[in-house]
Design a protein around this motif. Structure first.
Motif, PDB file in Angstrom:
ATOM      1  N   GLU A 122       0.754  -0.794   0.139  1.00 38.57           N
ATOM      2  CA  GLU A 122      -0.010   0.444  -0.328  1.00 38.57           C
ATOM      3  C   GLU A 122       0.762   1.390   0.197  1.00 38.57           C
ATOM      4  O   GLU A 122       0.099   2.234  -0.174  1.00 38.57           O
ATOM      5  CB  GLU A 122      -0.999  -0.438   0.994  1.00 38.57           C
ATOM      6  CG  GLU A 122      -2.120  -0.879   1.102  1.00 38.57           C
ATOM      7  CD  GLU A 122      -2.527  -1.135   2.564  1.00 38.57           C
ATOM      8  OE1 GLU A 122      -2.186  -0.587   3.444  1.00 38.57           O
ATOM      9  OE2 GLU A 122      -3.502  -1.856   2.747  1.00 38.57           O
ATOM     10  N   ASP A 123       1.971   1.238  -0.082  1.00 41.19           N
ATOM     11  CA  ASP A 123       3.432   2.332   0.167  1.00 41.19           C
ATOM     12  C   ASP A 123       3.263   2.683  -1.066  1.00 41.19           C
ATOM     13  O   ASP A 123       4.563   1.811  -1.229  1.00 41.19           O
ATOM     14  CB  ASP A 123       4.530   1.774   0.654  1.00 41.19           C
ATOM     15  CG  ASP A 123       5.242   2.951   0.580  1.00 41.19           C
ATOM     16  OD1 ASP A 123       4.611   3.956   0.836  1.00 41.19           O
ATOM     17  OD2 ASP A 123       6.430   2.765   1.708  1.00 41.19           O
ATOM     18  N   PRO A 124       3.113   4.154  -1.859  1.00 41.80           N
ATOM     19  CA  PRO A 124       3.303   4.424  -3.090  1.00 41.80           C
ATOM     20  C   PRO A 124       4.672   4.321  -3.601  1.00 41.80           C
ATOM     21  O   PRO A 124       5.675   4.634  -4.186  1.00 41.80           O
ATOM     22  CB  PRO A 124       2.761   6.551  -3.448  1.00 41.80           C
ATOM     23  CG  PRO A 124       2.226   6.350  -2.026  1.00 41.80           C
ATOM     24  CD  PRO A 124       2.346   5.010  -1.158  1.00 41.80           C
ATOM     25  N   SER A 125       5.497   4.368  -2.275  1.00 41.19           N
ATOM     26  CA  SER A 125       7.091   4.270  -2.661  1.00 41.19           C
ATOM     27  C   SER A 125       7.685   2.874  -2.868  1.00 41.19           C
ATOM     28  O   SER A 125       9.431   2.477  -3.499  1.00 41.19           O
ATOM     29  CB  SER A 125       8.703   4.652  -1.117  1.00 41.19           C
ATOM     30  OG  SER A 125       7.710   4.317  -0.129  1.00 41.19           O
ATOM     31  N   THR A 126       6.701   1.514  -2.309  1.00 40.22           N
ATOM     32  CA  THR A 126       7.713   0.584  -2.523  1.00 40.22           C
ATOM     33  C   THR A 126       7.200   0.280  -4.212  1.00 40.22           C
ATOM     34  O   THR A 126       6.344  -0.250  -4.889  1.00 40.22           O
ATOM     35  CB  THR A 126       6.674  -0.908  -2.249  1.00 40.22           C
ATOM     36  OG1 THR A 126       6.466  -0.011  -0.172  1.00 40.22           O
ATOM     37  CG2 THR A 126       7.063  -1.799  -2.106  1.00 40.22           C
ATOM     38  N   VAL A 127       8.349   0.263  -4.681  1.00 36.78           N
ATOM     39  CA  VAL A 127       8.409   0.217  -6.209  1.00 36.78           C
ATOM     40  C   VAL A 127       7.901  -1.316  -7.012  1.00 36.78           C
ATOM     41  O   VAL A 127       7.697  -2.492  -6.239  1.00 36.78           O
ATOM     42  CB  VAL A 127       9.777   0.630  -6.806  1.00 36.78           C
ATOM     43  CG1 VAL A 127      10.402   0.166  -8.887  1.00 36.78           C
ATOM     44  CG2 VAL A 127      10.894   1.601  -6.240  1.00 36.78           C
ATOM     45  N   GLY A 128       6.786  -1.418  -8.202  1.00 39.70           N
ATOM     46  CA  GLY A 128       6.735  -1.890  -8.876  1.00 39.70           C
ATOM     47  C   GLY A 128       5.882  -2.934  -7.800  1.00 39.70           C
ATOM     48  O   GLY A 128       4.418  -3.905  -8.606  1.00 39.70           O
ATOM     49  N   THR A 129       4.707  -2.125  -6.916  1.00 37.01           N
ATOM     50  CA  THR A 129       3.283  -2.188  -6.651  1.00 37.01           C
ATOM     51  C   THR A 129       2.748  -1.714  -7.284  1.00 37.01           C
ATOM     52  O   THR A 129       2.759  -0.961  -8.272  1.00 37.01           O
ATOM     53  CB  THR A 129       3.375  -1.776  -4.965  1.00 37.01           C
ATOM     54  OG1 THR A 129       3.616  -0.450  -4.503  1.00 37.01           O
ATOM     55  CG2 THR A 129       4.031  -2.319  -4.367  1.00 37.01           C
ATOM     56  N   GLU A 130       1.184  -1.587  -7.024  1.00 35.21           N
ATOM     57  CA  GLU A 130      -0.166  -0.891  -7.696  1.00 35.21           C
ATOM     58  C   GLU A 130      -0.229   0.536  -7.224  1.00 35.21           C
ATOM     59  O   GLU A 130      -0.437   1.296  -8.050  1.00 35.21           O
ATOM     60  CB  GLU A 130      -1.344  -1.846  -7.948  1.00 35.21           C
ATOM     61  CG  GLU A 130      -1.550  -2.894  -8.103  1.00 35.21           C
ATOM     62  CD  GLU A 130      -2.708  -3.460  -8.426  1.00 35.21           C
ATOM     63  OE1 GLU A 130      -3.515  -2.569  -8.737  1.00 35.21           O
ATOM     64  OE2 GLU A 130      -3.237  -4.229  -8.333  1.00 35.21           O
ATOM     65  N   ALA A 131       0.334   0.774  -5.859  1.00 35.08           N
ATOM     66  CA  ALA A 131       0.268   1.827  -5.057  1.00 35.08           C
ATOM     67  C   ALA A 131       1.071   2.447  -6.072  1.00 35.08           C
ATOM     68  O   ALA A 131       1.388   4.141  -6.158  1.00 35.08           O
ATOM     69  CB  ALA A 131       0.556   1.977  -3.905  1.00 35.08           C
ATOM     70  N   HIS A 132       2.388   2.221  -5.664  1.00 34.80           N
ATOM     71  CA  HIS A 132       3.382   2.016  -6.681  1.00 34.80           C
ATOM     72  C   HIS A 132       3.199   3.197  -8.613  1.00 34.80           C
ATOM     73  O   HIS A 132       3.138   4.281  -8.913  1.00 34.80           O
ATOM     74  CB  HIS A 132       4.984   2.029  -7.483  1.00 34.80           C
ATOM     75  CG  HIS A 132       6.355   2.952  -7.506  1.00 34.80           C
ATOM     76  ND1 HIS A 132       6.819   3.907  -6.728  1.00 34.80           N
ATOM     77  CD2 HIS A 132       6.530   2.604  -8.494  1.00 34.80           C
ATOM     78  CE1 HIS A 132       7.645   4.035  -7.344  1.00 34.80           C
ATOM     79  NE2 HIS A 132       7.583   3.591  -8.810  1.00 34.80           N
ATOM     80  N   ALA A 133       2.557   2.885  -8.663  1.00 35.58           N
ATOM     81  CA  ALA A 133       2.203   2.919 -10.203  1.00 35.58           C
ATOM     82  C   ALA A 133       1.100   4.320 -10.427  1.00 35.58           C
ATOM     83  O   ALA A 133       1.743   4.544 -10.845  1.00 35.58           O
ATOM     84  CB  ALA A 133       1.125   1.333 -11.020  1.00 35.58           C
ATOM     85  N   ALA A 134       0.051   4.116  -9.495  1.00 33.94           N
ATOM     86  CA  ALA A 134      -0.535   5.184  -9.680  1.00 33.94           C
ATOM     87  C   ALA A 134      -0.237   6.362  -9.263  1.00 33.94           C
ATOM     88  O   ALA A 134      -0.174   7.380  -9.559  1.00 33.94           O
ATOM     89  CB  ALA A 134      -1.921   4.294  -8.535  1.00 33.94           C
TER      90      ALA A 134
END
Length: 154
Positions: A122-134
């Motif tokens: 859920e953390d936008p700083s975690t590369v490769g996640t949907e949260a980061h992509a959003a």
């Protein structure tokens, strides 16, 4: 230089290992053609059969994660870090204290070093996640407001 296999080799290997690694390829590589070519460099080929004992691989599990798990682990970014060194030392202590309990199956290692925790997902700083992509899409749409491609992805 190197990943987990190299770090294990440095820990358990002989004192001259580092200088030996910087020396030219062995006769095994040059005479018996047992080498890997990376660009103009030639290096000794190391097989899985040679690596598995370093990782403590047995029919019941391994003391260290396998190379394929290691390569997919998010913490591994191509070079050794202080965070990885702390993890390595913690594993060494577990191996030294209770070698049998330090032996993990492939599934246990996979769970142990899983790519993302729920919080990280859920953390936008975690590369490769949907949260980061959003987050990236939002940033790009602010930088390039005329582009409808990024806005559509949101």
């Amino acid at each position: 230089m190197g990943g987990l296999v190299w770090r294990i080799a440095l820990h358990y290997g002989p004192a001259g290992l580092f200088s030996a690694a910087l020396s030219p390829p062995s006769t095994n590589a040059t005479f018996h053609l047992h080498f890997v070519r990376i660009g103009f460099d030639i290096d000794d080929r190391v097989t899985d059969d040679e690596i598995d004992p370093l990782l403590g691989v047995t029919d019941r599990g391994s003391l260290w994660p396998t190379r394929n798990l290691w390569g997919r682990w998010q913490r591994w970014q191509g070079e050794w870090s202080e965070d990885l060194e702390r993890w390595f030392q913690k594993c060494l202590m577990a191996i030294t204290a209770r070698p049998q309990s330090a032996l993990l199956t492939h599934a246990q290692w996979k769970s142990s070093i899983r790519r993302h925790t729920l919080v990280a997902l859920e953390d936008p700083s975690t590369v490769g996640t949907e949260a980061h992509a959003a987050w990236l899409c939002t940033e790009l749409s602010q930088l390039f407001p005329s582009s409808k491609t990024y806005a559509t992805l949101l």
